[in-house]
Design an enzyme around this catalytic site. Structure first.
Site, PDB file in Angstrom:
ATOM      1  N   SER A 245       0.816  -1.214   0.000  1.00 32.50           N
ATOM      2  CA  SER A 245       0.000   0.000   0.000  1.00 32.50           C
ATOM      3  C   SER A 245       0.854   1.271   0.000  1.00 32.50           C
ATOM      4  CB  SER A 245      -0.949  -0.072   1.198  1.00 32.50           C
ATOM      5  OG  SER A 245      -2.118   0.598   0.911  1.00 32.50           O
ATOM      6  N   LYS A 249       4.193   2.095  -2.409  1.00 28.45           N
ATOM      7  CA  LYS A 249       4.588   3.316  -3.134  1.00 28.45           C
ATOM      8  C   LYS A 249       6.032   3.634  -2.746  1.00 28.45           C
ATOM      9  CE  LYS A 249       0.014   5.334  -1.800  1.00 28.45           C
ATOM     10  NZ  LYS A 249      -1.017   4.646  -2.497  1.00 28.45           N
ATOM     11  N   TRP A 336     -10.035   0.428  -5.222  1.00 33.43           N
ATOM     12  CA  TRP A 336      -9.517   1.752  -4.841  1.00 33.43           C
ATOM     13  C   TRP A 336      -8.081   1.944  -5.364  1.00 33.43           C
ATOM     14  CZ3 TRP A 336     -11.331   6.219  -3.375  1.00 33.43           C
ATOM     15  CH2 TRP A 336     -10.584   7.106  -2.596  1.00 33.43           C
ATOM     16  N   HIS A 386      -7.660  -5.694  -0.209  1.00 35.85           N
ATOM     17  CA  HIS A 386      -6.444  -4.918  -0.044  1.00 35.85           C
ATOM     18  C   HIS A 386      -5.682  -5.440   1.172  1.00 35.85           C
ATOM     19  CE1 HIS A 386      -4.086  -1.238  -0.399  1.00 35.85           C
ATOM     20  NE2 HIS A 386      -4.206  -1.062   0.908  1.00 35.85           N
TER      21      HIS A 386
HETATM   22  C1  GCU Z   1      -5.507   4.551   1.817  1.00 30.23           C
HETATM   23  C2  GCU Z   1      -4.948   5.415   0.721  1.00 30.23           C
HETATM   24  C3  GCU Z   1      -4.066   4.612  -0.220  1.00 30.23           C
HETATM   25  C4  GCU Z   1      -3.018   3.848   0.559  1.00 30.23           C
HETATM   26  C5  GCU Z   1      -3.674   3.063   1.670  1.00 30.23           C
HETATM   27  C6  GCU Z   1      -2.692   2.409   2.630  1.00 30.23           C
HETATM   28  O1  GCU Z   1      -6.406   3.616   1.293  1.00 30.23           O
HETATM   29  O2  GCU Z   1      -6.040   5.998   0.044  1.00 30.23           O
HETATM   30  O3  GCU Z   1      -3.430   5.465  -1.149  1.00 30.23           O
HETATM   31  O4  GCU Z   1      -2.283   3.028  -0.311  1.00 30.23           O
HETATM   32  O5  GCU Z   1      -4.457   3.914   2.474  1.00 30.23           O
HETATM   33  O6  GCU Z   1      -1.524   2.749   2.670  1.00 30.23           O
HETATM   34  O7  GCU Z   1      -3.130   1.572   3.390  1.00 30.23           O
END
Ligand code: GCU
Length: 412
Positions: A245, A249, A336, A386
């Protein structure tokens, strides 16, 4: 005027038929219109141009190195994980001549009864290193954890996301640091972050123009690797960096900056990670900036609602990793994060991999859930939500066996 969260969420696209037509700029086109013709031009001229663009416009410039850094082993367990591993808890200290200092705590598992040095997995975790192992005697770091309590209750709650036992069984070391140690993940986390050590007394707004929290976390991964390179049982030149997540990134950005990371794993990294911005499916620029403005440099918000005008997209970020192996993973219910956008970015980064004589990722459509695609750009879609699950790890271990253990030619 920025819009409310409610207004922003109302406009989110979750229906494939609403995805706009978009044009993806090729990473191989120089800013002045010339075209990259070979790996030499890519490595020496175009790659630096793109890296600089990302630093300026997206994740900021890498923070400096601290004036001094040293490590302190705060706990050792020689019979960890049923006597199959050595566990060390290490405090990595950073200090500046200006008197400021910070530290981050690492948990490190090393397999026993094996020929050293071994390859290593390195990643950041969300809630403190005591939450990612099923062993209940890991110290709880007394640093701030926004939104979380540092109690015994959450011990081991994310152990399933780490698969330490399986890593050890397969002959890998595995290390982690909690991301909050580097930058507490909130909009006003700047002062307590490592930036406060480099820029004491400077207002956050000024720092935010040039830096981001993702940039700080990526820096933390590089400093963690500096340490791992000194551990005799570990071969730091065979390191896989991974993240889930927001930390997926971060893993991508860390490896874009630091080519020592040999295998890169981005798990459900979504918007601002592997997913293409221009599809505007699921989370978009406006939503992510509104949620966590510190993740990107301040100027990035100019792209809110303007994805079509972005002169780049995230296949450029992935292309910065070429020709090193990268694995992009998505989950079928994680709309998402836009699985199709994550897959497409891998496909479109592949033209850069081909410059090096290696195949990237082919295809226009998402593979069915459960099917793994292996190669310099690997992909899988896991059925489910997720998260980072044992099934994802099966693929990561398989790739590590190919690229780290057997040292495929791709890494030369
Ligand atoms: C949120 C956010 C995402 C991110 C995620 C996470 O959903 O919108 O961009 O990747 O949190 O890090 O758990």
């Amino acid at each position: 005027m920025s819009r409310t969260r409610e207004e922003i969420l109302r406009d989110i696209i979750s229906d494939e038929s609403k995805v706009p037509h978009y044009h993806l700029p090729s990473p191989l086109d120089f800013d002045d219109g010339r075209r990259v013709e070979n790996a030499f031009e890519w490595v020496n001229f175009r790659r630096p141009e793109i890296l600089d663009f990302y630093r300026r416009e997206v994740y900021g410039y890498p923070p400096p190195r601290p004036d001094r850094s040293w490590s302190e082993i705060i706990a050792v367990k020689n019979n960890a994980l049923d006597n199959n591993a050595i566990r060390r808890e290490i405090r990595l200290h950073f200090a500046m001549d200006n008197g400021e200092s910070r530290f981050m705590d690492m948990i490190l598992y090393i397999p026993k009864n094996i020929r050293y040095p071994v390859p290593v997995f390195l990643g950041l975790c969300f809630n403190g290193i005591h939450t990612i192992t099923d062993e209940d005697d890991v110290h709880i770091t007394e640093l701030e954890r926004p939104g979380q309590n540092k109690t015994d209750e959450n011990r081991g709650c994310q152990a399933y996301r780490w698969q330490f036992r399986e890593a050890i069984r397969r002959g890998y070391a595995s290390a982690a640091v909690c991301y909050h140690d580097i930058f507490p993940d909130r909009a006003d986390g700047w002062e307590k972050s490592i930036y406060g050590m480099f820029y004491p007394g400077i207002e956050c707004e000024k720092i935010h123009c040039r830096h981001s929290s993702i940039g700080a976390w990526a820096w933390g991964l590089s400093l963690a690797l500096d340490y791992l390179e000194t551990v005799p049982e570990i071969d730091g030149s065979r390191t896989a960096v991974h993240g889930h997540s927001r930390l997926g990134k971060t893993a991508l950005w860390a490896a874009a900056n630091d080519t020592r990371f040999r295998l890169v794993i981005s798990n459900d990294s979504g918007c601002g990670g592997a997913a293409l911005f221009k599809r505007v499916f699921g989370e978009n620029v406006e939503a992510i900036i509104n949620y966590m403005p510190q993740w990107f440099v301040a100027g990035f918000e100019k792209y809110s609602g303007r994805e079509a005008e972005m002169p780049f997209d995230q296949h450029w970020l992935i292309s910065l990793l070429a020709p090193r192996p990268v694995c992009i993973a998505s989950a079928s219910e994680d709309w998402w994060a836009d699985p199709k956008g994550e897959f497409s970015a891998g496909v479109h980064a592949s033209e850069v991999y081909r410059l090096f004589g290696v195949d990237g990722l082919a295809g226009e459509n998402l593979p069915p859930a459960g099917q793994k695609i292996n190669g310099a750009v690997s992909y899988h879609l896991r059925a489910g939500k997720h998260d980072q699950m044992p099934e994802d790890w099966q693929h990561y271990f398989e790739l590590a066996d190919i690229f780290l253990k057997n040292r495929s030619m791709l890494q030369v």
